[in-house]
Design a protein around this motif. Structure first.
Motif, PDB file in Angstrom:
ATOM      1  N   LEU A 181       0.853  -1.130   0.052  1.00  0.00           N
ATOM      2  CA  LEU A 181      -0.035   0.083   0.229  1.00  0.00           C
ATOM      3  C   LEU A 181       0.863   1.193  -0.044  1.00  0.00           C
ATOM      4  O   LEU A 181       0.290   2.254  -0.803  1.00  0.00           O
ATOM      5  N   ALA A 182       2.062   1.284   0.624  1.00  0.00           N
ATOM      6  CA  ALA A 182       2.858   2.167   0.786  1.00  0.00           C
ATOM      7  C   ALA A 182       3.431   2.642  -0.655  1.00  0.00           C
ATOM      8  O   ALA A 182       3.455   3.782  -1.124  1.00  0.00           O
ATOM      9  N   VAL A 183       3.842   1.499  -1.200  1.00  0.00           N
ATOM     10  CA  VAL A 183       4.451   1.660  -2.644  1.00  0.00           C
ATOM     11  C   VAL A 183       3.240   2.497  -3.455  1.00  0.00           C
ATOM     12  O   VAL A 183       3.435   3.336  -4.347  1.00  0.00           O
ATOM     13  N   LEU A 184       1.980   1.642  -3.465  1.00  0.00           N
ATOM     14  CA  LEU A 184       0.921   2.396  -4.256  1.00  0.00           C
ATOM     15  C   LEU A 184       0.589   3.801  -4.060  1.00  0.00           C
ATOM     16  O   LEU A 184       0.323   4.464  -5.168  1.00  0.00           O
ATOM     17  N   LYS A 185       0.623   4.248  -2.824  1.00  0.00           N
ATOM     18  CA  LYS A 185       0.162   5.438  -2.413  1.00  0.00           C
ATOM     19  C   LYS A 185       1.337   6.634  -3.226  1.00  0.00           C
ATOM     20  O   LYS A 185       1.008   7.688  -3.328  1.00  0.00           O
ATOM     21  N   GLU A 186       2.354   5.976  -2.787  1.00  0.00           N
ATOM     22  CA  GLU A 186       3.396   6.951  -3.668  1.00  0.00           C
ATOM     23  C   GLU A 186       3.493   7.031  -4.996  1.00  0.00           C
ATOM     24  O   GLU A 186       3.516   8.053  -5.606  1.00  0.00           O
ATOM     25  N   ALA A 187       3.064   5.877  -5.661  1.00  0.00           N
ATOM     26  CA  ALA A 187       3.087   5.692  -7.154  1.00  0.00           C
ATOM     27  C   ALA A 187       1.942   6.382  -7.806  1.00  0.00           C
ATOM     28  O   ALA A 187       2.044   6.753  -8.909  1.00  0.00           O
ATOM     29  N   CYS A 188       0.886   6.285  -7.116  1.00  0.00           N
ATOM     30  CA  CYS A 188      -0.572   6.385  -7.624  1.00  0.00           C
ATOM     31  C   CYS A 188      -1.151   7.516  -7.362  1.00  0.00           C
ATOM     32  O   CYS A 188      -2.265   8.150  -7.869  1.00  0.00           O
ATOM     33  N   GLY A 189      -0.763   8.221  -5.896  1.00  0.00           N
ATOM     34  CA  GLY A 189      -1.574   9.436  -5.479  1.00  0.00           C
ATOM     35  C   GLY A 189      -2.706   8.597  -4.762  1.00  0.00           C
ATOM     36  O   GLY A 189      -2.733   7.602  -4.520  1.00  0.00           O
ATOM     37  N   ASP A 190      -3.890   9.532  -4.253  1.00  0.00           N
ATOM     38  CA  ASP A 190      -4.707   8.891  -3.297  1.00  0.00           C
ATOM     39  C   ASP A 190      -6.234   8.660  -3.683  1.00  0.00           C
ATOM     40  O   ASP A 190      -6.914   8.329  -3.244  1.00  0.00           O
ATOM     41  N   ALA A 191      -6.203   9.135  -5.155  1.00  0.00           N
ATOM     42  CA  ALA A 191      -7.546   9.068  -5.519  1.00  0.00           C
ATOM     43  C   ALA A 191      -8.171   7.689  -6.165  1.00  0.00           C
ATOM     44  O   ALA A 191      -9.329   7.481  -6.288  1.00  0.00           O
ATOM     45  N   ARG A 192      -7.273   6.908  -6.316  1.00  0.00           N
ATOM     46  CA  ARG A 192      -7.898   5.427  -6.933  1.00  0.00           C
ATOM     47  C   ARG A 192      -8.772   4.791  -6.173  1.00  0.00           C
ATOM     48  O   ARG A 192      -8.356   4.746  -5.068  1.00  0.00           O
ATOM     49  N   PRO A 193      -9.843   4.263  -6.495  1.00  0.00           N
ATOM     50  CA  PRO A 193     -10.571   3.548  -5.543  1.00  0.00           C
ATOM     51  C   PRO A 193      -9.925   2.031  -5.472  1.00  0.00           C
ATOM     52  O   PRO A 193      -9.390   1.435  -6.491  1.00  0.00           O
ATOM     53  N   VAL A 194     -10.198   1.391  -4.321  1.00  0.00           N
ATOM     54  CA  VAL A 194      -9.607   0.241  -3.895  1.00  0.00           C
ATOM     55  C   VAL A 194     -11.025  -0.596  -3.309  1.00  0.00           C
ATOM     56  O   VAL A 194     -11.571  -0.251  -2.590  1.00  0.00           O
ATOM     57  N   LEU A 195     -10.958  -1.892  -4.106  1.00  0.00           N
ATOM     58  CA  LEU A 195     -12.027  -2.833  -3.625  1.00  0.00           C
ATOM     59  C   LEU A 195     -11.428  -3.909  -2.881  1.00  0.00           C
ATOM     60  O   LEU A 195     -10.548  -4.490  -3.280  1.00  0.00           O
ATOM     61  N   PHE A 196     -12.101  -4.257  -1.701  1.00  0.00           N
ATOM     62  CA  PHE A 196     -11.766  -5.134  -0.748  1.00  0.00           C
ATOM     63  C   PHE A 196     -12.727  -6.232  -0.955  1.00  0.00           C
ATOM     64  O   PHE A 196     -13.784  -5.956  -0.328  1.00  0.00           O
ATOM     65  N   ALA A 197     -12.642  -7.347  -1.482  1.00  0.00           N
ATOM     66  CA  ALA A 197     -13.716  -8.195  -1.889  1.00  0.00           C
ATOM     67  C   ALA A 197     -13.414  -9.536  -0.968  1.00  0.00           C
ATOM     68  O   ALA A 197     -12.495 -10.273  -1.308  1.00  0.00           O
ATOM     69  N   ARG A 198     -13.985  -9.796   0.193  1.00  0.00           N
ATOM     70  CA  ARG A 198     -13.528 -10.931   0.968  1.00  0.00           C
ATOM     71  C   ARG A 198     -14.636 -11.978   0.940  1.00  0.00           C
ATOM     72  O   ARG A 198     -15.856 -11.927   0.897  1.00  0.00           O
ATOM     73  N   ALA A 199     -14.092 -13.128   0.605  1.00  0.00           N
ATOM     74  CA  ALA A 199     -14.896 -14.445   0.645  1.00  0.00           C
ATOM     75  C   ALA A 199     -15.914 -14.333  -0.320  1.00  0.00           C
ATOM     76  O   ALA A 199     -17.313 -14.668  -0.137  1.00  0.00           O
TER      77      ALA A 199
END
Length: 255
Positions: A181-199
């Motif tokens: 997540l730290a790598v992505l936040k540095e590389a992408c900025g903050d605006a991209r949506p993230v889906l957490f899909a469990r089970a």
């Protein structure tokens, strides 16, 4: 070698029995032996004439070798994986064992029976976040070093792919997803949506969509598929829950 033996490497889908393909069900009905990781073999109903071979998660090559040996001795063998067997699962392990093993095994009847992956099931539940170019990355560092994972994350972000992550956060290595997540936040900025899909497709299913800057490591476990949108991924707000999708067109093209 008994020519009547065969080996099928089958995907059981993401969890719901309705998502197992008829092709896989037919192979299981004919099988004499089913081999796989303990929770996946537990999904197979016992019956007369069927031998179940459950084993631990980190013995993939042992499972593959057993399957090839049994098939060579005339057994009708199904190796089961969740999702699709060719996506971070047992098909590659079987072919590794085949390439390094008994040359006579190469004449076996070996089939790969596809299944619905967790990535596609999660995407379908949320809408169509993989509607344009995307990549899939396994975040486990069991079989590859962390610097390679980080390199692939950065390059995928630079290419503006939507990204689907398998094995995001294990109990033994919980720090890995935080680093990702730290790598992505540095590389992408903050605006991209993230889906957490469990089970997905089970009674324990949970879906959550958050912006990247609000994504926390504790939101995922090993039963969670994480999909990070591209810069083009959109959210359609609705009273009965949002829809997440990535438009089919790239910047500079007609909508």
């Amino acid at each position: 070698m008994n020519a009547t033996g065969w080996l099928a490497i089958a995907g059981l889908g993401p969890g719901n029995e309705a998502l197992i393909t008829p092709e896989v069900s037919a192979a299981l009905a004919e099988a004499s032996d089913v081999i796989g990781y303990i929770p996946y073999v537990a999904r197979i109903a016992p019956r007369e004439g069927l031998v179940l071979h459950p084993s631990d998660n980190r013995v993939e090559l042992d499972r593959a070798t057993l399957a090839l040996d049994l098939a060579a001795r005339g057994h009708k063998v199904v190796v089961v994986s969740s999702g699709d067997p060719g996506v971070f699962a047992m098909a590659a392990a079987v072919f590794e064992a085949l390439e390094a093993g008994n040359p006579a095994w190469r004449d076996l009847d070996i089939r790969v029976l596809p299944g619905i992956t967790a990535m596609l099931a999660a995407s379908a539940r949320a809408g169509a976040p993989l509607g344009h170019d995307f990549c899939a990355i396994n975040l486990s560092d069991n079989l590859k070093p962390w610097p390679l994972i980080e390199k692939r994350l950065r390059l995928a972000a630079e290419a503006d792919f939507a990204m689907a992550f398998y094995n995001p956060r294990s109990k033994s290595r919980p720090e890995g997803f935080a680093r990702a997540l730290a790598v992505l936040k540095e590389a992408c900025g903050d605006a991209r949506p993230v889906l957490f899909a469990r089970a997905v497709s089970t009674p324990e299913e949970e879906l959550r969509i958050v912006p990247l800057d609000k994504a926390e490591p504790e939101m995922a476990d090993m039963r969670t598929m994480v999909i990070v949108g591209s810069s083009r991924t959109r959210i359609i707000e609705r009273q009965n829950g949002p829809l997440l999708y990535t438009p089919r067109s790239a910047p500079g093209t007609l909508p």
